[in-house]
Design an enzyme around this catalytic site. Structure first.
Site, PDB file in Angstrom:
ATOM      1  N   VAL A  10       0.869  -1.176   0.000  1.00  0.00           N
ATOM      2  CA  VAL A  10       0.000   0.000   0.000  1.00  0.00           C
ATOM      3  C   VAL A  10       0.906   1.225   0.000  1.00  0.00           C
ATOM      4  O   VAL A  10       1.990   1.215   0.570  1.00  0.00           O
ATOM      5  CB  VAL A  10      -0.976   0.030   1.201  1.00  0.00           C
ATOM      6  CG1 VAL A  10      -2.061  -1.012   1.029  1.00  0.00           C
ATOM      7  CG2 VAL A  10      -0.267  -0.141   2.515  1.00  0.00           C
ATOM      8  N   SER A  11       0.439   2.286  -0.679  1.00  0.00           N
ATOM      9  CA  SER A  11       1.269   3.471  -0.882  1.00  0.00           C
ATOM     10  C   SER A  11       1.352   4.384   0.329  1.00  0.00           C
ATOM     11  O   SER A  11       2.354   5.054   0.530  1.00  0.00           O
ATOM     12  CB  SER A  11       0.745   4.272  -2.066  1.00  0.00           C
ATOM     13  OG  SER A  11       0.760   3.472  -3.214  1.00  0.00           O
ATOM     14  N   THR A  12       0.296   4.445   1.100  1.00  0.00           N
ATOM     15  CA  THR A  12       0.301   5.343   2.253  1.00  0.00           C
ATOM     16  C   THR A  12       0.004   4.561   3.521  1.00  0.00           C
ATOM     17  O   THR A  12      -0.633   3.512   3.477  1.00  0.00           O
ATOM     18  CB  THR A  12      -0.746   6.474   2.102  1.00  0.00           C
ATOM     19  OG1 THR A  12      -2.042   5.883   2.014  1.00  0.00           O
ATOM     20  CG2 THR A  12      -0.480   7.319   0.865  1.00  0.00           C
TER      21      THR A  12
END
Length: 189
Positions: A10-12
């Site tokens: 996941v990016s954040t």
């Protein structure tokens, strides 16, 4: 014994991996490596690196979607080619890619061809753009920051011998390191 090893990302930090983890477990992943809060564009993804070290010949690398693994299509193609050389199968649940099958290999080779095509288009556009700029009298690269007057001023002040390097740099409005670099340059005509 060959294993199915999953990778999730996941990016954040506030995003959640539950959807990916559920899909990977349902598809048979025995172990899952997860990077949290790491953009796909970053080259440093610690869990991806650990997983790549962990994988053995005959294993299957499983991802929920292609974009969870690769920074770009070219990166993805390179990574899957390296896996193939090591005898590791690649599967993507969402896209239905499985490099252990002839159909999965075909789909992935189409992606690889598209990535090569995209890279060549970018290279061609860059070449044409530079040629067009040159035809308009503009050279490539960023504009020069220091002109002949500034270089001449620095050389003149330095030759005078009565100013410290910091005073010369201050007078020319440059850093001391830039002042030394400019002293070594030829004064442009």
């Amino acid at each position: 014994m060959a294993s199915i090893i999953g990778y999730a990302r996941v990016s954040t930090a506030d995003q959640n991996t539950e959807l990916q983890l559920d899909a990977l477990a349902k598809a048979g992943a025995a172990k899952v490596f997860t990077d949290h809060g790491v953009s796909g564009a970053k080259t440093e993804r610690p869990e991806l690196d650990k997983m790549l070290d962990y994988l053995r010949k005959g294993d299957t690398l499983l991802v929920w979607r292609l974009d969870r693994l690769g920074r770009s299509m070219q990166h993805l193609v390179t990574l899957v080619a390296e896996l193939k050389e090591r005898g590791i199968i690649f599967r993507s649940i969402h896209e239905g890619i499985d490099t252990s099958t002839i159909n999965g290999e075909l789909v992935f080779n189409i992606f690889a061809s598209l990535a090569t095509f995209e890279r060549e288009l970018i290279r061609e556009r860059t070449t044409h753009g530079l040629a067009a700029a040159k035809a308009r009298g503009r050279l490539g690269g960023r504009p020069k920051k220091y002109d002949a007057k500034k270089i001449a001023l620095i050389k003149r002040l330095h030759a005078g011998g009565d100013m410290s390097p910091q005073e010369i740099a201050d007078a020319a409005q440059v850093s001391v390191s830039s002042m030394y670099r400019l002293l070594k340059m030829e004064t442009p005509a």
